[in-house]
Design a protein around this motif. Structure first.
Motif, mmCIF file in Angstrom:
data_model
loop_
_atom_site.group_PDB
_atom_site.id
_atom_site.type_symbol
_atom_site.label_atom_id
_atom_site.label_comp_id
_atom_site.label_asym_id
_atom_site.label_seq_id
_atom_site.Cartn_x
_atom_site.Cartn_y
_atom_site.Cartn_z
ATOM 1 N N UNK A 242 -2.200 -8.309 -4.334
ATOM 2 C CA UNK A 242 -1.228 -7.328 -3.880
ATOM 3 C C UNK A 242 -1.325 -7.150 -2.375
ATOM 4 N N UNK A 243 -0.344 -6.459 -1.825
ATOM 5 C CA UNK A 243 -0.328 -6.238 -0.393
ATOM 6 C C UNK A 243 -1.441 -5.284 0.025
ATOM 7 N N UNK A 244 -1.686 -5.249 1.323
ATOM 8 C CA UNK A 244 -2.738 -4.398 1.884
ATOM 9 C C UNK A 244 -2.098 -3.341 2.764
ATOM 10 N N UNK A 245 -2.547 -2.111 2.596
ATOM 11 C CA UNK A 245 -2.071 -1.003 3.431
ATOM 12 C C UNK A 245 -3.144 -0.653 4.449
ATOM 13 N N UNK A 246 -2.765 -0.609 5.695
ATOM 14 C CA UNK A 246 -3.649 -0.117 6.750
ATOM 15 C C UNK A 246 -3.222 1.303 7.085
ATOM 16 N N UNK A 247 -4.110 2.241 6.883
ATOM 17 C CA UNK A 247 -3.795 3.653 7.112
ATOM 18 C C UNK A 247 -4.693 4.155 8.227
ATOM 19 N N UNK A 248 -4.090 4.891 9.151
ATOM 20 C CA UNK A 248 -4.888 5.450 10.229
ATOM 21 C C UNK A 248 -4.305 6.764 10.723
ATOM 22 N N UNK A 249 -5.136 7.675 11.212
ATOM 23 C CA UNK A 249 -6.579 7.511 11.365
ATOM 24 C C UNK A 249 -7.299 7.649 10.027
ATOM 25 N N UNK B 135 -7.727 18.234 3.820
ATOM 26 C CA UNK B 135 -7.609 17.469 2.579
ATOM 27 C C UNK B 135 -7.695 15.989 2.922
ATOM 28 N N UNK B 136 -7.608 15.174 1.893
ATOM 29 C CA UNK B 136 -7.455 13.734 2.075
ATOM 30 C C UNK B 136 -5.995 13.396 1.826
ATOM 31 N N UNK B 137 -5.416 12.651 2.730
ATOM 32 C CA UNK B 137 -4.018 12.237 2.590
ATOM 33 C C UNK B 137 -3.991 10.731 2.343
ATOM 34 N N UNK B 138 -3.257 10.346 1.306
ATOM 35 C CA UNK B 138 -3.214 8.958 0.875
ATOM 36 C C UNK B 138 -1.796 8.415 0.919
ATOM 37 N N UNK B 139 -1.677 7.235 1.446
ATOM 38 C CA UNK B 139 -0.431 6.498 1.423
ATOM 39 C C UNK B 139 -0.494 5.495 0.274
ATOM 40 N N UNK B 140 0.621 5.325 -0.421
ATOM 41 C CA UNK B 140 0.677 4.402 -1.551
ATOM 42 C C UNK B 140 1.988 3.641 -1.507
ATOM 43 N N UNK B 141 1.994 2.470 -2.101
ATOM 44 C CA UNK B 141 3.216 1.663 -2.118
ATOM 45 C C UNK B 141 3.312 0.851 -3.395
ATOM 46 N N UNK B 142 4.525 0.456 -3.698
ATOM 47 C CA UNK B 142 4.801 -0.380 -4.868
ATOM 48 C C UNK B 142 5.689 -1.528 -4.429
ATOM 49 N N UNK B 143 5.357 -2.723 -4.908
ATOM 50 C CA UNK B 143 6.216 -3.874 -4.645
ATOM 51 C C UNK B 143 7.006 -4.209 -5.895
ATOM 52 N N UNK B 144 8.111 -4.876 -5.723
ATOM 53 C CA UNK B 144 8.889 -5.283 -6.879
ATOM 54 C C UNK B 144 9.833 -4.193 -7.327
ATOM 55 N N UNK B 145 10.581 -4.500 -8.362
ATOM 56 C CA UNK B 145 11.612 -3.580 -8.839
ATOM 57 C C UNK B 145 11.412 -3.186 -10.293
ATOM 58 N N UNK B 146 10.258 -3.462 -10.824
ATOM 59 C CA UNK B 146 9.998 -3.134 -12.221
ATOM 60 C C UNK B 146 9.005 -1.980 -12.300
ATOM 61 N N UNK B 147 9.245 -1.076 -13.233
ATOM 62 C CA UNK B 147 8.402 0.104 -13.355
ATOM 63 C C UNK B 147 6.994 -0.177 -13.793
ATOM 64 N N UNK B 148 6.728 -1.415 -14.238
ATOM 65 C CA UNK B 148 5.370 -1.719 -14.684
ATOM 66 C C UNK B 148 4.483 -2.234 -13.563
ATOM 67 N N UNK B 149 4.996 -2.193 -12.346
ATOM 68 C CA UNK B 149 4.230 -2.689 -11.203
ATOM 69 C C UNK B 149 3.224 -1.644 -10.756
ATOM 70 N N UNK B 150 1.983 -2.088 -10.512
ATOM 71 C CA UNK B 150 0.972 -1.125 -10.104
ATOM 72 C C UNK B 150 1.164 -0.716 -8.652
ATOM 73 N N UNK B 151 0.763 0.507 -8.366
ATOM 74 C CA UNK B 151 0.758 1.003 -6.993
ATOM 75 C C UNK B 151 -0.547 0.597 -6.328
ATOM 76 N N UNK B 152 -0.495 0.457 -4.998
ATOM 77 C CA UNK B 152 -1.723 0.231 -4.243
ATOM 78 C C UNK B 152 -1.784 1.247 -3.113
ATOM 79 N N UNK B 153 -2.998 1.432 -2.584
ATOM 80 C CA UNK B 153 -3.261 2.573 -1.728
ATOM 81 C C UNK B 153 -3.904 2.181 -0.409
ATOM 82 N N UNK B 154 -3.633 2.996 0.584
ATOM 83 C CA UNK B 154 -4.400 2.938 1.812
ATOM 84 C C UNK B 154 -5.760 3.571 1.592
ATOM 85 N N UNK B 155 -6.598 3.495 2.612
ATOM 86 C CA UNK B 155 -7.961 3.999 2.496
ATOM 87 C C UNK B 155 -8.054 5.512 2.620
#
Lengths: 116, 114
Positions: free
Chosen positions: A1-8, A89-109
């Motif tokens: 899956x893709x990689x998310x770079x989150x900063x700071x 708090x901790x703030x998280x960015x997340x993303x989904x690729x593709x157009x199907x609802x069964x696709x997993x989300x991935x997260x920044x750090x």
């Protein structure tokens, strides 16, 4: 899956100031989301970042406090405005690729924010 | 209303023993089910998912999960626990009609003791 770079990755901010968190994905994604998480607890969805239009906010979150941008398919920012200690708090960015609802989300750090 | 329950705040297992982290769900349509792991000071990492088909799903790091439609459960399992498996585990569900939003469980802290 893709990689998310989150900063700071973390920041300590004075109350009344604003912080902008950035998320950059290394490939195009369909959807991007912003979450808030207290340490050791579950995730709370802040909003869905829509490409080229206003974000869709969840109940309890408003654009004036958490403005979000998503200018293209790989980048989004979340600003925490006029911060108070309750915004710590901790703030998280997340993303989904593709157009199907069964696709997993991935997260920044995550961004660990402390407001003093 | 859609929901996910992780009934155990914490699970303690001795290294080498099998582990189970429980998850039950409630959705109105056919569910897509996910497990994620979060190590300290890190983001969430995807472990495995159930979409359809075989009820036993295998994922990363030797984890597997069993989907049980009649019990609306999706328990995470591993035959032999490692100390390095100690982390926070989240179950999440999405129904087939959602706009990609996930419903999250409260999380279960897994502690593996040497």
């Amino acid at each position: 899956s893709a990689v998310i770079s989150q900063k700071p990755s973390r920041d300590i901010c004075q109350r009344g100031t604003s912080l902008t968190i950035q998320c950059q994905v290394d490939s195009q994604v369909t959807m991007m989301f912003w979450y808030r998480q207290q340490p050791g607890q579950s995730l709370t969805l802040i909003a869905t970042a829509n490409q080229g239009s206003e974000a869709t906010y969840e109940s309890g979150f408003v654009i004036d406090k958490f403005p979000i941008s998503r200018p293209n398919l790989t980048f989004s920012t979340l600003t925490v405005s006029n911060m108070s200690p309750e915004d710590s708090s901790i703030y998280l960015c997340s993303a989904v690729q593709g157009t199907r609802g069964n696709t997993e989300a991935f997260f920044g750090q995550g961004t660990r924010l402390t407001v003093v | 209303a859609q929901s996910v329950a992780q009934p155990e705040d914490q699970v303690n297992v001795a290294e080498g023993n099998p582990l189970t982290v429980k998850c039950t769900y409630s959705v109105s349509g056919n569910p897509y089910l996910f497990w994620y792991v979060q190590y300290p000071n890190r983001g969430l990492q995807f472990l495995l998912k159930y979409i359809t088909g075989d009820n036993l799903v295998k994922g990363s790091y030797g984890f597997e999960a069993e989907f049980n439609k009649s019990q609306t459960s999706f328990h995470l399992k591993k035959p032999s626990a490692l100390v390095s498996d100690s982390a926070l585990y989240f179950c999440a569900v999405r129904d087939g009609r959602s706009n990609y939003q996930l419903i999250w469980g409260a999380g279960t802290k897994l502690i593996i003791k040497p």
